[in-house]
Write an enzyme that holds these catalytic residues in place. Structure first.
Site, PDB file in Angstrom:
ATOM      1  N   ASP A  81      37.551 -37.517 -74.003  1.00  0.00           N
ATOM      2  CA  ASP A  81      38.132 -38.642 -74.740  1.00  0.00           C
ATOM      3  C   ASP A  81      39.517 -38.946 -74.183  1.00  0.00           C
ATOM      4  O   ASP A  81      40.176 -38.078 -73.605  1.00  0.00           O
ATOM      5  CB  ASP A  81      38.207 -38.344 -76.243  1.00  0.00           C
ATOM      6  CG  ASP A  81      39.061 -37.115 -76.557  1.00  0.00           C
ATOM      7  OD1 ASP A  81      38.862 -36.064 -75.914  1.00  0.00           O
ATOM      8  OD2 ASP A  81      39.939 -37.204 -77.440  1.00  0.00           O
ATOM      9  N   GLU A 144      39.721 -34.357 -78.445  1.00  0.00           N
ATOM     10  CA  GLU A 144      40.961 -33.616 -78.239  1.00  0.00           C
ATOM     11  C   GLU A 144      42.192 -34.434 -78.593  1.00  0.00           C
ATOM     12  O   GLU A 144      43.179 -33.910 -79.106  1.00  0.00           O
ATOM     13  CB  GLU A 144      41.039 -33.163 -76.779  1.00  0.00           C
ATOM     14  CG  GLU A 144      42.102 -32.097 -76.501  1.00  0.00           C
ATOM     15  CD  GLU A 144      43.473 -32.670 -76.178  1.00  0.00           C
ATOM     16  OE1 GLU A 144      44.449 -31.909 -76.193  1.00  0.00           O
ATOM     17  OE2 GLU A 144      43.564 -33.899 -75.928  1.00  0.00           O
TER      18      GLU A 144
END
Length: 451
Positions: A81, A144
């Protein structure tokens, strides 16, 4: 030295950077963080299978690429991400272009490039005939940059690796990471007579220094005053007037929220402008007087530090207004010898009754013994490949290392390199990418052995 297929590594990094894997609303089963993050995960796992590894997708929250077997597991934790692109790019944020030897795109350095370097480094090891004594798992997380829901889902099912590292910070070796705490400060808007603050909106995420803040006012007729004030406070600002009022857009420079001193906070300039216009009461005044342009927490009674990890930092990341209540999200990184509760107690004691504090929680600090097997091996690997002393350092960033009981951050940024994560024109040089693959190949080879 083991030689891998580095041309394929470069192409794979370009391809995965082109996937705009920014967190969105769930898009159905197996896509808890949106369709693009799910697509990035499937791409990475497909590459793993193509290279001859076993893979598993954990309902779109995370996945792993696995090689070998053994009584223990070495985990290499990466994430797919990325934060929003933001503004100010000179290239396409999700173009994966290579210009003058640099591969550009959001996620190039944080963390897709390093993730691909780990994968192709492991592939080079496998193709050389190497067999590990520990099971090797490259773990690809998908949340994250937000709440770590990926690890909260994955680890209870797959289990925690006994040892590991994450290529998501700096070299030589990160032996400590500050604690992370995100708080919300809010209060009732109080405007000076004759002026109405219609809207204030700035920032994308608490862990990013905001590069844009919009302020819309009614009741201000003198545009020249606004332009002069912007010049006085050193603000870069665009101004427009229409029948509904004046809109100002303040421009800053984005940076990682753990290093707010490396960016320019657009919210700070917006608050400074409002202060000069007479907003000298209420929440706007409090934020300007007690945070303003500082990033060390001094105005909030949390200016603390320790010898291990250095000083606390505080980043005013997001500001908004709703129903006459102004809210700001502050990302705090506190030294390892303090606790979250201690920081909250200090902060609470400094706030006037008209300011409300809401804690959104965070992650505790990380501190790994300097004499551990993990750190000693990684130091030797770094020194072999760079010829430089592998000094241990502490950071304010929060990496996946703290998700395990025995893990540290190891790269990808070398000492002295420009920090480009979370910034416009993020890039990784092609030579850097290949160097990472060689280093991570060696690190996995050494840590993949027992004893």
């Amino acid at each position: 030295m083991i030689v891998g297929n580095w041309e394929a590594l470069i192409e794979a990094t370009q391809e995965i950077v082109r996937i705009a894997s920014v967190k969105e609303s769930p898009a159905g089963e197996g896509k808890p963080f949106g369709p693009e993050i799910a697509r990035a995960l499937e791409y990475a796992l497909a590459k793993g299978r193509e290279l001859g590894f076993k893979t598993e997708n954990f309902s779109g929250y995370a996945g792993h690429i696995e090689f070998g077997d053994g009584p223990e597991t070495l985990g290499v934790l990466c994430h797919l991400d990325v934060v929003p692109a933001g503004e100010g790019w000179n290239v396409e944020p999700f173009g994966g272009e290579i210009v003058d030897g640099k591969l550009y795109g959001r996620g190039a350095i944080d963390n897709k490039g390093p993730a691909m370097a780990v994968l192709y480094g492991l592939a080079a090891l496998k193709d050389s005939g190497w067999q590990p004594q520990r099971r090797i798992r490259i773990i690809m997380g998908c949340d994250e940059e937000s709440g770590w829901d990926c690890m909260h889902y994955y680890l209870p099912i797959a289990g925690k690796p006994e040892i590991g590292f994450t290529p998501d910070a700096e070299f030589p070796v990160i032996f400590s990471e500050k604690g992370i705490l995100m708080v919300e400060l809010s209060g009732v808007l109080q405007c000076p007579k004759g002026i109405e603050l219609v809207e204030i909106k700035g920032g994308n995420r608490p862990n990013m220094v905001p590069d844009r803040c919009l302020v819309k006012l009614r009741g201000v007729e003198d545009e020249g005053l606004l332009v002069k004030t912007a010049a006085k406070i050193g603000a870069k600002m665009d101004l427009e007037r229409d029948e509904t009022g004046i809109t100002m857009v303040f421009k800053g420079v984005s940076a990682h929220g753990s290093m707010p001193e490396t960016g320019v906070n657009a919210i700070s300039y917006a608050l400074a402008m409002l202060n000069h216009l007479g907003f000298e009461q209420g929440i706007i005044n409090f934020l300007y007087e007690h945070i303003g342009f500082s990033h060390d927490g001094r105005g909030l009674n949390i200016e603390v530090k320790d010898a291990i990890s250095g000083p606390l930092t505080a980043n005013m990341g997001v500001i908004s207004i709703e129903d006459n209540i102004v809210k700001v999200l502050v990302d705090i990184r506190y030294p390892v010898s303090f606790t979250q509760d201690q920081i909250l107690d200090l902060l609470s004691a400094s706030l006037p009754s008209e300011v409300t504090l809401l804690s959104h929680g965070g992650k505790g600090p990380l501190h790994v013994d300097k004499e551990s097997e993990l750190i000693q091996i990684l130091q030797r690997v770094y020194e072999k490949h760079t010829g430089e002393e592998a000094k241990l350092i502490s950071i304010g960033g929060g990496t996946y290392a703290r998700a395990l009981d025995n893990a540290v951050a190891f790269g990808p940024m070398f000492p002295g390199q420009k920090e480009v994560a979370h910034q416009p024109d993020e890039y990784i040089s092609v030579s850097h990418l290949v160097k990472l693959a060689e280093i991570y190949c060696e690190a996995i080879a050494k840590l993949g052995r027992l004893g």
